[in-house]
Design a protein around this motif. Sequence first.
Motif, mmCIF file in Angstrom:
data_model
loop_
_atom_site.group_PDB
_atom_site.id
_atom_site.type_symbol
_atom_site.label_atom_id
_atom_site.label_comp_id
_atom_site.label_asym_id
_atom_site.label_seq_id
_atom_site.Cartn_x
_atom_site.Cartn_y
_atom_site.Cartn_z
ATOM 1 N N LYS A 429 0.830 -1.209 0.000
ATOM 2 C CA LYS A 429 0.000 0.000 0.000
ATOM 3 C C LYS A 429 0.864 1.259 0.000
ATOM 4 O O LYS A 429 0.544 2.249 -0.675
ATOM 5 C CB LYS A 429 -0.931 -0.010 1.215
ATOM 6 N N ASP A 434 -1.837 6.978 -2.669
ATOM 7 C CA ASP A 434 -3.236 7.296 -2.974
ATOM 8 C C ASP A 434 -3.762 6.538 -4.191
ATOM 9 O O ASP A 434 -4.981 6.524 -4.424
ATOM 10 C CB ASP A 434 -3.386 8.797 -3.213
ATOM 11 N N HIS A 435 -2.885 5.918 -4.965
ATOM 12 C CA HIS A 435 -3.331 5.164 -6.148
ATOM 13 C C HIS A 435 -3.797 3.747 -5.806
ATOM 14 O O HIS A 435 -4.329 3.057 -6.672
ATOM 15 C CB HIS A 435 -2.199 5.074 -7.169
ATOM 16 N N TYR A 436 -3.570 3.319 -4.566
ATOM 17 C CA TYR A 436 -3.863 1.924 -4.230
ATOM 18 C C TYR A 436 -5.337 1.588 -4.447
ATOM 19 O O TYR A 436 -5.663 0.531 -5.024
ATOM 20 C CB TYR A 436 -3.461 1.619 -2.786
ATOM 21 N N ASP A 437 -6.235 2.434 -4.019
ATOM 22 C CA ASP A 437 -7.666 2.136 -4.142
ATOM 23 C C ASP A 437 -8.081 2.010 -5.605
ATOM 24 O O ASP A 437 -8.911 1.161 -5.962
ATOM 25 C CB ASP A 437 -8.497 3.203 -3.440
ATOM 26 N N ARG A 438 -7.535 2.848 -6.446
ATOM 27 C CA ARG A 438 -7.850 2.764 -7.874
ATOM 28 C C ARG A 438 -7.336 1.446 -8.459
ATOM 29 O O ARG A 438 -8.024 0.779 -9.240
ATOM 30 C CB ARG A 438 -7.244 3.960 -8.607
ATOM 31 N N ALA A 440 -6.955 -1.281 -6.796
ATOM 32 C CA ALA A 440 -7.808 -2.340 -6.241
ATOM 33 C C ALA A 440 -9.106 -2.483 -7.033
ATOM 34 O O ALA A 440 -9.645 -3.586 -7.167
ATOM 35 C CB ALA A 440 -8.095 -2.061 -4.767
ATOM 36 N N ARG A 441 -9.604 -1.380 -7.582
ATOM 37 C CA ARG A 441 -10.813 -1.463 -8.408
ATOM 38 C C ARG A 441 -10.518 -2.143 -9.754
ATOM 39 O O ARG A 441 -11.346 -2.918 -10.253
ATOM 40 C CB ARG A 441 -11.394 -0.060 -8.625
ATOM 41 N N LYS A 443 -8.177 -4.360 -10.140
ATOM 42 C CA LYS A 443 -7.996 -5.757 -9.736
ATOM 43 C C LYS A 443 -9.354 -6.455 -9.609
ATOM 44 O O LYS A 443 -9.529 -7.595 -10.073
ATOM 45 C CB LYS A 443 -7.254 -5.801 -8.398
ATOM 46 N N ILE A 458 -2.167 -6.796 -4.640
ATOM 47 C CA ILE A 458 -3.193 -5.782 -4.475
ATOM 48 C C ILE A 458 -4.526 -6.517 -4.290
ATOM 49 O O ILE A 458 -4.945 -7.268 -5.161
ATOM 50 C CB ILE A 458 -3.265 -4.871 -5.710
ATOM 51 N N LYS A 459 -5.156 -6.339 -3.158
ATOM 52 C CA LYS A 459 -6.416 -7.043 -2.887
ATOM 53 C C LYS A 459 -7.539 -6.430 -3.721
ATOM 54 O O LYS A 459 -7.630 -5.211 -3.859
ATOM 55 C CB LYS A 459 -6.761 -6.942 -1.402
ATOM 56 N N ALA A 461 -10.891 -4.709 -4.723
ATOM 57 C CA ALA A 461 -11.767 -3.818 -3.966
ATOM 58 C C ALA A 461 -13.058 -4.526 -3.627
ATOM 59 O O ALA A 461 -13.599 -5.270 -4.445
ATOM 60 C CB ALA A 461 -12.050 -2.562 -4.783
#
Length: 461
Positions: A429, A434-438, A440-441, A443, A458-459, A461
């Motif tokens: 992470k 800040d790019h991790y959530d994007r 994850a989507r 993924k 990367i898990k 989302a």
Amino acid sequence: MSDTVWRPLRAHGARPEGFGGVVLWPGDPAYEAARVVFNAMIDKRPAVIAQCESAADVAAAVRFGVAEGLEIAVRGAGHSVAGTGVSDGGLVIDLRKMRSVQLDPDARIVRVGGGATWGDLDGACWPYALATTGGRVSTTGVAGLTLGGGSGWLERKFGLACDSLVSVELVTATGELVIADDTRNRELFWALHGGGGNFGVATALTLRVRPLPGTALGRLFWPADAGPAVMRAYRDLFEGGAPEELGGSVFYSAAPIRDYVPPGLQGRPAVGVTATYTGSEAQLRSALAPVIDLAPEGMMLAELSYAEIQSALDDPPGLRNYWSAEHLESWPDEAVDVFSARAPEMPSPETSQQLVCPWGGAVARYADRWPLPHRRAPWVVQSYGVWADPAEDARGIAWARNVCADLKPYSTGSVYLNFIGDEGPERVKAAFGDHYDRLARVKAEFDPGNVFHLNQNIKPA
């Protein structure tokens, strides 16, 4: 490994439907060699190895692995320090037979198979004086390095390897072949600029190559006690505006046994500089003058082809590896001293290094375009532990971790994941910020079941 997994599969003739490659089971003559990866600390026994020869083979192998409930590992060159290209009791999708290289010198693009190494790519490109940023050794896989970002000798001039991506052909977790580029699957294409193997199996990559009429390599060595002075001069050179054509690292290791190193320094603790230049030997000498003025006891400066530079420092297989890294906001004198103080603890200095690389230039210019915020860091510290004796494992791992822990006060908190082993989900992470959530989507769209989890994961989302 228990035979409860592979024996039933083999007994009922299990084989991926539509698979045209080679299937290896435990006990087959080629199995033992096929399961070995670069890092000798990794000793895993897969239930089955599928040596693929085409994208269709990869798709068939993925569908088979999912249907049979097998953990799937994807192997390119097998150079991952974390050993993610092999699984205990699982299915290895082995891409090493997919090493084709197709160069269009007029269009300046090259298409490579998912199992190609940088030696394969560079060997095809250098007769045409073309290149793109690759790894620092020829045995690294093109796909693994590029999809993870792709740090290499030419990065300050040309950017990371991923910056040259034109398209990626990818087999997803459902066995579907998709293409990601600027017009198709654009969000996936964005994610593949650093997100690694999280989204599928890359069966082919197309990259831009650039004219590279000349390159030069420098290797300079002093006794280890000169380390702080050499490192400060090296730091000041880059912070004072070194040309982007100049790259390399400053490091502690044992001086090599080479003609250009005096006998009294060969094999002894040393501080060294490896310098590369996209230009001539004379330009390299001029750019490196403040460091050369410190009168190294051993020095070699020469014009070499990029392919020769890429293979000049190839590391041998069969050794035990543990690597870690930190990205620095700054590298002040006190950080130089802290870094230097760890050098005497290095395991097997003949093969290990602790080094600092300058970034900046083209690396930083693309920081806002792709999912790698660490690219703004001016300096990268790496502890590169390599040794032969398993009895040295605890000491080697502790040294590698301590080198980086010492420099935490100067760190950005982020990291380039190709430089480290498995350091846990929080480290992943931190690498993406800040790019991790994007990511994850993306993924979740292409691998919602996290089939491809043997990576810097990367898990979904």
